[in-house]
Scaffold this motif. Structure first.
Motif, PDB file in Angstrom:
ATOM      1  N   LEU A  55      38.043 137.455   0.607  1.00 18.92           N
ATOM      2  CA  LEU A  55      38.469 136.835   1.862  1.00 18.92           C
ATOM      3  C   LEU A  55      39.962 136.528   1.824  1.00 18.92           C
ATOM      4  CD1 LEU A  55      35.463 134.363   2.177  1.00 18.92           C
ATOM      5  CD2 LEU A  55      35.741 136.509   3.409  1.00 18.92           C
ATOM      6  N   ILE A  56      40.738 137.402   1.220  1.00 16.57           N
ATOM      7  CA  ILE A  56      42.171 137.183   1.022  1.00 16.57           C
ATOM      8  C   ILE A  56      42.912 137.479   2.336  1.00 16.57           C
ATOM      9  CG2 ILE A  56      44.192 137.908  -0.289  1.00 16.57           C
ATOM     10  CD1 ILE A  56      42.219 138.708  -2.540  1.00 16.57           C
ATOM     11  N   PRO A  57      43.656 136.503   2.892  1.00 17.80           N
ATOM     12  CA  PRO A  57      44.359 136.747   4.161  1.00 17.80           C
ATOM     13  C   PRO A  57      45.794 137.218   3.993  1.00 17.80           C
ATOM     14  CG  PRO A  57      44.366 134.412   3.675  1.00 17.80           C
ATOM     15  CD  PRO A  57      43.670 135.074   2.524  1.00 17.80           C
ATOM     16  N   ARG A  58      46.338 137.149   2.774  1.00 20.26           N
ATOM     17  CA  ARG A  58      47.757 137.448   2.599  1.00 20.26           C
ATOM     18  C   ARG A  58      48.016 138.018   1.205  1.00 20.26           C
ATOM     19  NH1 ARG A  58      52.656 132.958   2.696  1.00 20.26           N
ATOM     20  NH2 ARG A  58      54.388 134.459   2.632  1.00 20.26           N
ATOM     21  N   ILE A  59      48.959 138.982   1.123  1.00 24.97           N
ATOM     22  CA  ILE A  59      49.378 139.542  -0.167  1.00 24.97           C
ATOM     23  C   ILE A  59      50.480 138.651  -0.723  1.00 24.97           C
ATOM     24  CG2 ILE A  59      50.276 141.573  -1.355  1.00 24.97           C
ATOM     25  CD1 ILE A  59      49.273 143.269   0.955  1.00 24.97           C
ATOM     26  N   GLU A  60      50.223 138.035  -1.873  1.00 24.91           N
ATOM     27  CA  GLU A  60      51.194 137.115  -2.464  1.00 24.91           C
ATOM     28  C   GLU A  60      50.948 137.006  -3.963  1.00 24.91           C
ATOM     29  OE1 GLU A  60      50.630 133.192  -0.876  1.00 24.91           O
ATOM     30  OE2 GLU A  60      48.440 133.348  -0.953  1.00 24.91           O
ATOM     31  N   ASN A  61      51.977 136.510  -4.664  1.00 21.07           N
ATOM     32  CA  ASN A  61      51.903 136.208  -6.103  1.00 21.07           C
ATOM     33  C   ASN A  61      51.550 137.434  -6.951  1.00 21.07           C
ATOM     34  OD1 ASN A  61      52.446 133.439  -5.613  1.00 21.07           O
ATOM     35  ND2 ASN A  61      50.272 133.072  -5.193  1.00 21.07           N
ATOM     36  N   VAL A  62      52.057 138.605  -6.556  1.00 21.38           N
ATOM     37  CA  VAL A  62      51.885 139.812  -7.370  1.00 21.38           C
ATOM     38  C   VAL A  62      53.218 140.512  -7.622  1.00 21.38           C
ATOM     39  CG1 VAL A  62      49.488 140.249  -6.701  1.00 21.38           C
ATOM     40  CG2 VAL A  62      51.358 141.175  -5.302  1.00 21.38           C
ATOM     41  N   GLY A  63      54.311 139.899  -7.155  1.00 25.58           N
ATOM     42  CA  GLY A  63      55.612 140.548  -7.258  1.00 25.58           C
ATOM     43  C   GLY A  63      56.135 140.671  -8.671  1.00 25.58           C
ATOM     44  N   ARG A  64      55.621 139.886  -9.620  1.00 24.67           N
ATOM     45  CA  ARG A  64      56.085 139.942 -11.001  1.00 24.67           C
ATOM     46  C   ARG A  64      55.299 140.928 -11.866  1.00 24.67           C
ATOM     47  NH1 ARG A  64      57.036 133.541 -12.538  1.00 24.67           N
ATOM     48  NH2 ARG A  64      58.516 133.062 -10.846  1.00 24.67           N
ATOM     49  N   LEU A  65      54.350 141.582 -11.291  1.00 20.57           N
ATOM     50  CA  LEU A  65      53.558 142.558 -12.047  1.00 20.57           C
ATOM     51  C   LEU A  65      54.316 143.886 -12.046  1.00 20.57           C
ATOM     52  CD1 LEU A  65      49.978 141.694 -10.679  1.00 20.57           C
ATOM     53  CD2 LEU A  65      51.028 140.928 -12.810  1.00 20.57           C
ATOM     54  N   LYS A  66      55.285 144.007 -12.940  1.00 16.39           N
ATOM     55  CA  LYS A  66      56.166 145.182 -12.976  1.00 16.39           C
ATOM     56  C   LYS A  66      55.438 146.450 -13.398  1.00 16.39           C
ATOM     57  CE  LYS A  66      59.633 142.535 -11.955  1.00 16.39           C
ATOM     58  NZ  LYS A  66      60.280 142.611 -10.620  1.00 16.39           N
ATOM     59  N   LYS A  67      54.322 146.315 -14.150  1.00 13.25           N
ATOM     60  CA  LYS A  67      53.599 147.484 -14.638  1.00 13.25           C
ATOM     61  C   LYS A  67      52.410 147.868 -13.758  1.00 13.25           C
ATOM     62  CE  LYS A  67      54.796 146.509 -19.464  1.00 13.25           C
ATOM     63  NZ  LYS A  67      54.263 146.294 -20.835  1.00 13.25           N
ATOM     64  N   LEU A  68      52.219 147.162 -12.668  1.00 16.47           N
ATOM     65  CA  LEU A  68      51.064 147.415 -11.803  1.00 16.47           C
ATOM     66  C   LEU A  68      51.169 148.796 -11.159  1.00 16.47           C
ATOM     67  CD1 LEU A  68      48.484 146.125 -10.657  1.00 16.47           C
ATOM     68  CD2 LEU A  68      49.854 145.369  -8.695  1.00 16.47           C
ATOM     69  N   GLU A  69      50.093 149.591 -11.316  1.00 17.03           N
ATOM     70  CA  GLU A  69      50.076 150.952 -10.778  1.00 17.03           C
ATOM     71  C   GLU A  69      49.077 151.120  -9.633  1.00 17.03           C
ATOM     72  OE1 GLU A  69      49.231 153.507 -14.031  1.00 17.03           O
ATOM     73  OE2 GLU A  69      51.072 153.044 -15.143  1.00 17.03           O
TER      74      GLU A  69
END
Length: 483
Positions: A55-69
């Protein structure tokens, strides 16, 4: 509301030995999460993140995941694409079936130069005219959009007339936002009207209430109104449906919870022991208590039968018509526990207590617990604490030690030279004990002669015959000595 906690991530990191600092892949789908948090601080090396069906309404708190593919946010309540500029290695983004209505927000993905796959199927922006051309022209690094490969000719065609395409997209976006705001106002008005109707029903006359209760319950009425009332597919309606289902589930679980019964009283406060027979529904304990005066002991016979739960019209088996088919003789002995006390006996069968006050005091250490492998009956032999084993006729040796004199006045005197028998069994562990009368080890004299009284039953004829044979043997030895 479900929060992302350290314990939740550790439970989802079993493949990494529950270590989260070096975690590269984690699946948090179908957890009813309403906010993304803590992941970028706890899992810096994360490469694959599954957050679909929440039920996530917003994309947030993932900007520091530099290795995320790979980031999967399908089946959520996301309205805008944002806060992904810091994911430098992002290659695949899945936003299937969300509420992205601002198509211009895809421009925030220009900085993700490694992004090759984007999924926006099921979002309102996909209904805009020129949707695919706009996305292809805005994100030249894409190789696949909504599962369809992007060709070189398609890129060239999309870049022609881009300014006009942007203008049309912005107009459609503004129309969508105005329509969405109008729908929210109408939905709020409908909710107020529904609340007023519910209040008017509650204040109706008694006759109307009786008629309504006769047709259907209030709960059923509310359920029908909730699911049959038309409403737009918005993040608010999806969240409301989730809350409704969650409340219904919790009410059902609360209704299914069994009330914890207070423990049954076995011994009163003043120390009085009560007779208790708990097994009634799943099985029945049938018992018989007898007093063996000859051996000065109390015998308890327990039989387990199937209870009311299994009571069906049964017919006797043709091979064994005399046996009751409801007899629970195959119950494992480990499910039974016996505790023999001086004044009472307690038997636990599958957690159900059977307690019986004894008519006389017994010796718990000398008690024997036996269970038949044929019928399943449990037999308890409990010797009395007072008095010796009774004999039909008491016997005492003469002064010369060769003859026995029997008299009724010596019934309670122990016979000299006859060893006492004690077969001790730990009653709590229900061992299959042997009857002393069936064991030849208890029927021997010290000199190897047979002891007919070792079984605990004294008979005058047996005593007389035994001493005659003993006397005859000693006489033959004397004759050999004279010779």
């Amino acid at each position: 509301m479900v929060y992302i906690t350290e314990d939740l991530i550790r439970r989802r990191a079993e493949h990494n030995e529950c270590e989260i600092f070096s975690l590269e892949e984690v699946s948090l789908h179908q957890q009813d999460i309403e906010r993304i948090e803590h992941i970028e601080r706890w899992c810096r090396d994360l490469k694959i993140l599954y957050l679909q069906n929440n039920l996530i309404p917003r994309i947030e708190n993932v900007g520091r995941l530099k290795k995320l593919e790979y980031l999967n946010l399908a089946l959520n309540n996301i309205l805008v694409i944002e806060n992904l500029e810091g994911c430098e290695n992002l290659q695949k983004l899945d936003l299937t079936v969300n509420f992205v209505g601002r198509l211009s927000s895809v421009e925030t993905l220009k900085q993700n130069i490694h992004l090759s796959q984007l999924f926006l199927v099921g979002n309102p922006c996909t209904l805009f005219e020129g949707y695919r051309k706009y996305v292809v022209a805005t994100l030249p690094q894409l190789k696949c959009l909504d599962g369809t490969a992007i060709t070189r000719s398609e890129v060239i065609a999309a870049n022609q007339g881009l300014e006009e395409l942007k203008r049309r997209v912005m107009e459609q976006e503004d129309q969508y936002l105005r329509k969405n705001a109008q729908q929210k106002e109408e939905e709020e008005a409908n909710r107020k009207q529904a609340a007023d109707r519910a209040g008017s029903r509650d204040g109706a006359s008694d006759s109307e209430e009786k008629q309504e209760e006769a047709t259907e319950s209030d709960e059923e009425r509310r359920e029908k109104e909730f699911w049959h009332t038309p409403c737009p597919f918005t993040p608010e309606s999806r969240l409301e449906a989730h809350r409704h289902l969650e409340a219904k589930r919790m009410a059902k679980e609360k209704g299914n919870e069994r009330k914890v019964k207070p423990p049954r009283t076995l011994i009163t406060a003043d120390g009085r022991v009560l007779n208790v027979n708990e097994p009634k529904y799943d099985y029945i304990l049938d018992f018989s208590l007898t007093e063996d005066d000859n051996n000065s002991r109390i015998v308890l016979d327990l039989a387990v039968y199937r209870g009311e739960k299994f009571c069906l019209p049964l017919t006797p088996h043709p091979r064994a018509p005399h046996e009751s088919p409801a007899l629970h003789r195959h119950m494992d002995t480990s499910l039974m526990d016996v505790d023999v006390q001086p004044t009472y006996v307690k038997v636990s069968v599958k957690g159900k207590i059977f307690q019986l006050v004894l008519p006389a005091e017994v010796k718990p250490d000398s008690s024997i617990a036996q269970r038949s492998q044929t019928t399943g009956h449990l037999l308890l032999h409990m010797p009395r604490a007072q008095g010796e084993i009774k004999a039909t006729k008491a016997a005492r040796p003469s002064k010369d030690g060769r003859h026995l004199h029997c008299s009724l006045s010596d019934k309670r005197r122990p016979v000299q030279g006859v060893p006492r028998l004690s077969s001790r069994v730990t009653c709590n562990s229900l061992q299959h004990a042997h009857d002393p009368r069936e064991d030849k080890r208890y029927g021997k004299w010290i000199d190897g002669k047979t002891n007919p009284w070792a079984t605990g039953t004294f008979c005058y004829k047996e005593i007389k015959e035994a001493f005659r044979s003993r006397e005859a043997g000693s006489g033959r030895q004397r004759n050999r000595g004279h010779r």
